[in-house]
Motif scaffolding. Structure first.
Motif, PDB file in Angstrom:
ATOM      1  N   TYR A 109       1.461 -11.846  -3.564  1.00 18.40           N
ATOM      2  CA  TYR A 109       1.399 -11.883  -2.107  1.00 18.40           C
ATOM      3  C   TYR A 109       2.846 -11.362  -1.153  1.00 18.40           C
ATOM      4  O   TYR A 109       3.044 -10.858  -0.218  1.00 18.40           O
ATOM      5  CB  TYR A 109       0.723 -13.106  -1.561  1.00 18.40           C
ATOM      6  CG  TYR A 109      -0.755 -13.075  -1.373  1.00 18.40           C
ATOM      7  CD1 TYR A 109      -1.288 -12.198  -0.495  1.00 18.40           C
ATOM      8  CD2 TYR A 109      -1.423 -13.886  -2.288  1.00 18.40           C
ATOM      9  CE1 TYR A 109      -2.689 -12.301  -0.380  1.00 18.40           C
ATOM     10  CE2 TYR A 109      -2.721 -13.817  -2.261  1.00 18.40           C
ATOM     11  CZ  TYR A 109      -3.423 -13.069  -1.326  1.00 18.40           C
ATOM     12  OH  TYR A 109      -4.830 -13.046  -1.364  1.00 18.40           O
ATOM     13  N   PHE A 110       3.695 -11.952  -2.129  1.00 17.99           N
ATOM     14  CA  PHE A 110       5.161 -11.533  -1.835  1.00 17.99           C
ATOM     15  C   PHE A 110       5.342 -10.020  -1.684  1.00 17.99           C
ATOM     16  O   PHE A 110       5.855  -9.488  -0.780  1.00 17.99           O
ATOM     17  CB  PHE A 110       6.180 -12.431  -2.624  1.00 17.99           C
ATOM     18  CG  PHE A 110       7.732 -12.160  -2.278  1.00 17.99           C
ATOM     19  CD1 PHE A 110       8.226 -12.427  -1.016  1.00 17.99           C
ATOM     20  CD2 PHE A 110       8.325 -11.237  -2.795  1.00 17.99           C
ATOM     21  CE1 PHE A 110       9.617 -12.115  -0.560  1.00 17.99           C
ATOM     22  CE2 PHE A 110       9.609 -10.973  -2.618  1.00 17.99           C
ATOM     23  CZ  PHE A 110      10.277 -11.282  -1.185  1.00 17.99           C
ATOM     24  N   ALA A 111       4.879  -9.488  -2.804  1.00 16.53           N
ATOM     25  CA  ALA A 111       4.808  -8.161  -2.910  1.00 16.53           C
ATOM     26  C   ALA A 111       4.380  -7.514  -1.818  1.00 16.53           C
ATOM     27  O   ALA A 111       4.899  -6.434  -1.320  1.00 16.53           O
ATOM     28  CB  ALA A 111       4.358  -7.669  -4.428  1.00 16.53           C
ATOM     29  N   VAL A 112       3.033  -7.850  -1.579  1.00 19.47           N
ATOM     30  CA  VAL A 112       2.439  -7.179  -0.372  1.00 19.47           C
ATOM     31  C   VAL A 112       3.262  -7.457   0.819  1.00 19.47           C
ATOM     32  O   VAL A 112       3.153  -6.671   2.007  1.00 19.47           O
ATOM     33  CB  VAL A 112       1.066  -7.825  -0.309  1.00 19.47           C
ATOM     34  CG1 VAL A 112       0.233  -7.375   0.896  1.00 19.47           C
ATOM     35  CG2 VAL A 112       0.336  -7.462  -1.595  1.00 19.47           C
ATOM     36  N   PHE A 113       3.931  -8.731   1.048  1.00 20.83           N
ATOM     37  CA  PHE A 113       4.585  -8.869   2.382  1.00 20.83           C
ATOM     38  C   PHE A 113       5.634  -7.926   2.286  1.00 20.83           C
ATOM     39  O   PHE A 113       5.798  -7.414   3.415  1.00 20.83           O
ATOM     40  CB  PHE A 113       5.098 -10.089   2.417  1.00 20.83           C
ATOM     41  CG  PHE A 113       6.171 -10.533   3.300  1.00 20.83           C
ATOM     42  CD1 PHE A 113       5.595 -10.982   4.762  1.00 20.83           C
ATOM     43  CD2 PHE A 113       7.352 -10.609   2.961  1.00 20.83           C
ATOM     44  CE1 PHE A 113       6.438 -11.089   5.839  1.00 20.83           C
ATOM     45  CE2 PHE A 113       8.229 -11.022   3.936  1.00 20.83           C
ATOM     46  CZ  PHE A 113       7.893 -11.158   5.293  1.00 20.83           C
ATOM     47  N   CYS A 114       6.393  -7.640   1.299  1.00 23.17           N
ATOM     48  CA  CYS A 114       7.228  -6.473   1.421  1.00 23.17           C
ATOM     49  C   CYS A 114       6.979  -5.306   1.556  1.00 23.17           C
ATOM     50  O   CYS A 114       7.573  -4.385   2.331  1.00 23.17           O
ATOM     51  CB  CYS A 114       8.153  -6.621   0.027  1.00 23.17           C
ATOM     52  SG  CYS A 114       8.809  -8.097  -0.360  1.00 23.17           S
ATOM     53  N   ILE A 115       5.645  -4.945   1.206  1.00 24.15           N
ATOM     54  CA  ILE A 115       5.129  -3.751   1.558  1.00 24.15           C
ATOM     55  C   ILE A 115       4.866  -3.401   2.613  1.00 24.15           C
ATOM     56  O   ILE A 115       4.849  -2.281   3.461  1.00 24.15           O
ATOM     57  CB  ILE A 115       3.964  -3.325   0.624  1.00 24.15           C
ATOM     58  CG1 ILE A 115       4.299  -3.341  -1.089  1.00 24.15           C
ATOM     59  CG2 ILE A 115       3.117  -2.270   0.817  1.00 24.15           C
ATOM     60  CD1 ILE A 115       3.173  -3.234  -2.118  1.00 24.15           C
ATOM     61  N   SER A 116       4.519  -4.343   3.543  1.00 26.98           N
ATOM     62  CA  SER A 116       4.136  -4.323   4.912  1.00 26.98           C
ATOM     63  C   SER A 116       5.203  -3.672   5.814  1.00 26.98           C
ATOM     64  O   SER A 116       4.794  -3.347   6.984  1.00 26.98           O
ATOM     65  CB  SER A 116       3.801  -5.797   5.403  1.00 26.98           C
ATOM     66  OG  SER A 116       4.806  -6.613   5.387  1.00 26.98           O
ATOM     67  N   PHE A 117       6.506  -3.813   5.189  1.00 22.53           N
ATOM     68  CA  PHE A 117       7.598  -3.216   5.982  1.00 22.53           C
ATOM     69  C   PHE A 117       7.472  -1.657   5.613  1.00 22.53           C
ATOM     70  O   PHE A 117       8.445  -0.837   6.397  1.00 22.53           O
ATOM     71  CB  PHE A 117       8.886  -3.847   5.668  1.00 22.53           C
ATOM     72  CG  PHE A 117       8.816  -5.289   6.075  1.00 22.53           C
ATOM     73  CD1 PHE A 117       9.507  -5.676   7.511  1.00 22.53           C
ATOM     74  CD2 PHE A 117       8.438  -6.302   5.268  1.00 22.53           C
ATOM     75  CE1 PHE A 117       9.440  -6.497   7.928  1.00 22.53           C
ATOM     76  CE2 PHE A 117       8.418  -7.737   5.655  1.00 22.53           C
ATOM     77  CZ  PHE A 117       9.121  -7.883   6.910  1.00 22.53           C
ATOM     78  N   ILE A 118       6.937  -1.448   4.599  1.00 20.12           N
ATOM     79  CA  ILE A 118       6.726   0.189   4.498  1.00 20.12           C
ATOM     80  C   ILE A 118       5.598   0.845   4.732  1.00 20.12           C
ATOM     81  O   ILE A 118       5.584   1.980   5.483  1.00 20.12           O
ATOM     82  CB  ILE A 118       7.048   0.423   2.878  1.00 20.12           C
ATOM     83  CG1 ILE A 118       8.124  -0.586   2.615  1.00 20.12           C
ATOM     84  CG2 ILE A 118       6.759   1.784   2.486  1.00 20.12           C
ATOM     85  CD1 ILE A 118       8.170  -0.319   0.946  1.00 20.12           C
ATOM     86  N   SER A 119       4.296   0.231   4.782  1.00 23.68           N
ATOM     87  CA  SER A 119       3.011   0.914   5.237  1.00 23.68           C
ATOM     88  C   SER A 119       2.064  -0.275   5.576  1.00 23.68           C
ATOM     89  O   SER A 119       1.764  -1.099   4.853  1.00 23.68           O
ATOM     90  CB  SER A 119       2.551   1.485   3.895  1.00 23.68           C
ATOM     91  OG  SER A 119       1.175   1.993   4.355  1.00 23.68           O
ATOM     92  N   GLU A 120       1.958  -0.259   6.787  1.00 25.04           N
ATOM     93  CA  GLU A 120       1.080  -1.399   7.476  1.00 25.04           C
ATOM     94  C   GLU A 120      -0.406  -1.484   6.826  1.00 25.04           C
ATOM     95  O   GLU A 120      -0.910  -2.354   6.466  1.00 25.04           O
ATOM     96  CB  GLU A 120       0.944  -1.568   8.965  1.00 25.04           C
ATOM     97  CG  GLU A 120       2.509  -1.617   9.387  1.00 25.04           C
ATOM     98  CD  GLU A 120       3.350  -0.223   9.581  1.00 25.04           C
ATOM     99  OE1 GLU A 120       2.723   0.848   9.534  1.00 25.04           O
ATOM    100  OE2 GLU A 120       4.535  -0.411  10.099  1.00 25.04           O
ATOM    101  N   PRO A 121      -1.140   0.052   6.937  1.00 27.68           N
ATOM    102  CA  PRO A 121      -2.368  -0.003   6.346  1.00 27.68           C
ATOM    103  C   PRO A 121      -2.533  -0.250   5.033  1.00 27.68           C
ATOM    104  O   PRO A 121      -3.406  -1.122   4.438  1.00 27.68           O
ATOM    105  CB  PRO A 121      -2.633   1.503   6.906  1.00 27.68           C
ATOM    106  CG  PRO A 121      -2.009   1.936   7.721  1.00 27.68           C
ATOM    107  CD  PRO A 121      -0.637   0.945   7.657  1.00 27.68           C
ATOM    108  N   LEU A 122      -1.569   0.223   4.182  1.00 23.25           N
ATOM    109  CA  LEU A 122      -1.683  -0.074   2.737  1.00 23.25           C
ATOM    110  C   LEU A 122      -1.670  -1.731   2.397  1.00 23.25           C
ATOM    111  O   LEU A 122      -2.313  -2.217   1.365  1.00 23.25           O
ATOM    112  CB  LEU A 122      -0.342   0.541   2.047  1.00 23.25           C
ATOM    113  CG  LEU A 122      -0.312   0.349   0.344  1.00 23.25           C
ATOM    114  CD1 LEU A 122      -1.488   0.732  -0.171  1.00 23.25           C
ATOM    115  CD2 LEU A 122       0.881   1.050  -0.051  1.00 23.25           C
ATOM    116  N   SER A 123      -0.449  -2.425   3.104  1.00 21.92           N
ATOM    117  CA  SER A 123      -0.636  -3.904   2.948  1.00 21.92           C
ATOM    118  C   SER A 123      -1.898  -4.453   3.178  1.00 21.92           C
ATOM    119  O   SER A 123      -2.333  -5.308   2.799  1.00 21.92           O
ATOM    120  CB  SER A 123       0.546  -4.424   3.910  1.00 21.92           C
ATOM    121  OG  SER A 123       0.363  -4.251   5.149  1.00 21.92           O
ATOM    122  N   LEU A 124      -2.567  -4.072   4.414  1.00 16.12           N
ATOM    123  CA  LEU A 124      -3.926  -4.668   4.716  1.00 16.12           C
ATOM    124  C   LEU A 124      -4.911  -4.303   3.692  1.00 16.12           C
ATOM    125  O   LEU A 124      -5.696  -5.339   3.286  1.00 16.12           O
ATOM    126  CB  LEU A 124      -4.414  -3.995   6.101  1.00 16.12           C
ATOM    127  CG  LEU A 124      -5.671  -4.346   6.536  1.00 16.12           C
ATOM    128  CD1 LEU A 124      -5.740  -5.900   6.799  1.00 16.12           C
ATOM    129  CD2 LEU A 124      -6.047  -3.889   7.713  1.00 16.12           C
TER     130      LEU A 124
END
Length: 207
Positions: A170-185
Motif C-alpha cells: 500500500y505504500f508503493a501504491v501511495f507513491c504511485i498515486s503521485f505519478i498516475s491517479e487512475p493507476l493507483s485506484l
C-alpha cells in the motif's frame, strides 16, 4: 480477567461500523444533473460517472475484505486486554473515514488536482493496513491461546506471513498515486482482490 464474551462485543461493534461505512459509499454516487442529461442524454450522463463507480467498487471491495480478515482474526482470538480495544478502535477510525476520500476521488479524478485526492485515498488505505498489522501483531503476541489447536496455530502463522506484505504494497501504491491517479485506484482494487484470494487460499473457515 479475560472473558470470551468481550471479544464477541468487540466484533459486534466492529461489524456495525463496517456496515455503516460500506453503506455510506453508495450515497456519494449522485444522480446526474438535468442539464448534463439534456446535453448528453441519460446514458451518456450515467457513463460519465465512471470515476464514481470505480471508486465505489474499490472501496466496497476493500472494506469487505477488511471485514472478512477482521472476522478471521477474532476466530483465533478468544481473549482480550485493554490495548485490544484501542488497536481495534484505531482500525475503525480509519475505516469510517473511507467514504470521504472515496467521494473526493470520484469528484476530482479527472480534475487537475486529482493527485491530492488520489494521495489522500491511497493514504487512508495505507493507514488501514498499518493499523490492521498493528492489531494483529498485538493479538498474535498477547492474546492467542497457548492451547490453540494445530490448525489455528497454522492459520495464525499464515496471517502473520500475509500481513507483512500489506503496508509495503500500500505504500508503493501511495507513491504511485503521485505519478498516475487512475493507476493507483486500479491497484488499490487489485490489492483488495489479492488479499481476498490470499485468505481463501489460506484455508479460512469457521472453527
Amino acid at each position: 480477567m479475560h472473558k470470551e464474551s468481550e471479544t464477541g462485543r468487540i466484533e459486534s461493534f466492529s461489524d456495525g461500523v463496517f456496515a455503516i461505512a460500506i453503506t455510506l459509499l453508495v450515497i456519494e454516487i449522485k444522480v446526474p444533473d438535468h442539464r448534463i442529461v439534456q446535453a448528453h442524454g441519460l446514458v451518456g450522463a450515467l457513463a460519465s460517472l465512471w470515476p464514481s463507480y470505480l471508486a465505489f467498487l474499490t472501496s466496497f471491495v476493500t472494506i469487505l475484505v477488511i471485514w472478512i480478515h477482521h472476522h478471521w482474526i477474532f476466530l483465533l482470538v478468544n481473549r482480550h486486554d485493554h490495548a485490544l480495544f484501542y488497536w481495534n478502535g484505531l482500525l475503525l477510525l480509519f475505516v469510517t473515514f473511507v467514504p470521504f476520500p472515496t467521494a473526493l476521488l470520484a469528484d476530482f479524478l479527472l480534475h487537475p488536482d486529482a493527485r491530492v485526492a488520489a494521495s489522500l485515498y491511497t493514504g487512508i488505505f495505507l493507514a488501514i493496513s498499518l493499523a490492521f498489522d498493528a492489531l494483529w501483531r498485538h493479538a498474535s503476541l498477547n492474546l492467542l491461546s497457548i492451547n490453540a489447536t494445530e490448525r489455528k496455530s497454522e492459520e495464525a502463522a499464515q496471517i502473520t506471513k500475509q500481513y507483512k506484505f500489506g503496508p509495503p504494497l500500500y505504500f508503493a501504491v501511495f507513491c504511485i498515486s503521485f505519478i498516475s491517479e487512475p493507476l493507483s485506484l486500479v491497484l488499490c482494487l487489485l490489492l483488495a482482490l489479492f488479499f481476498s484470494f490470499r485468505s481463501k487460499s489460506a484455508g479460512y473457515r469457521h472453527a
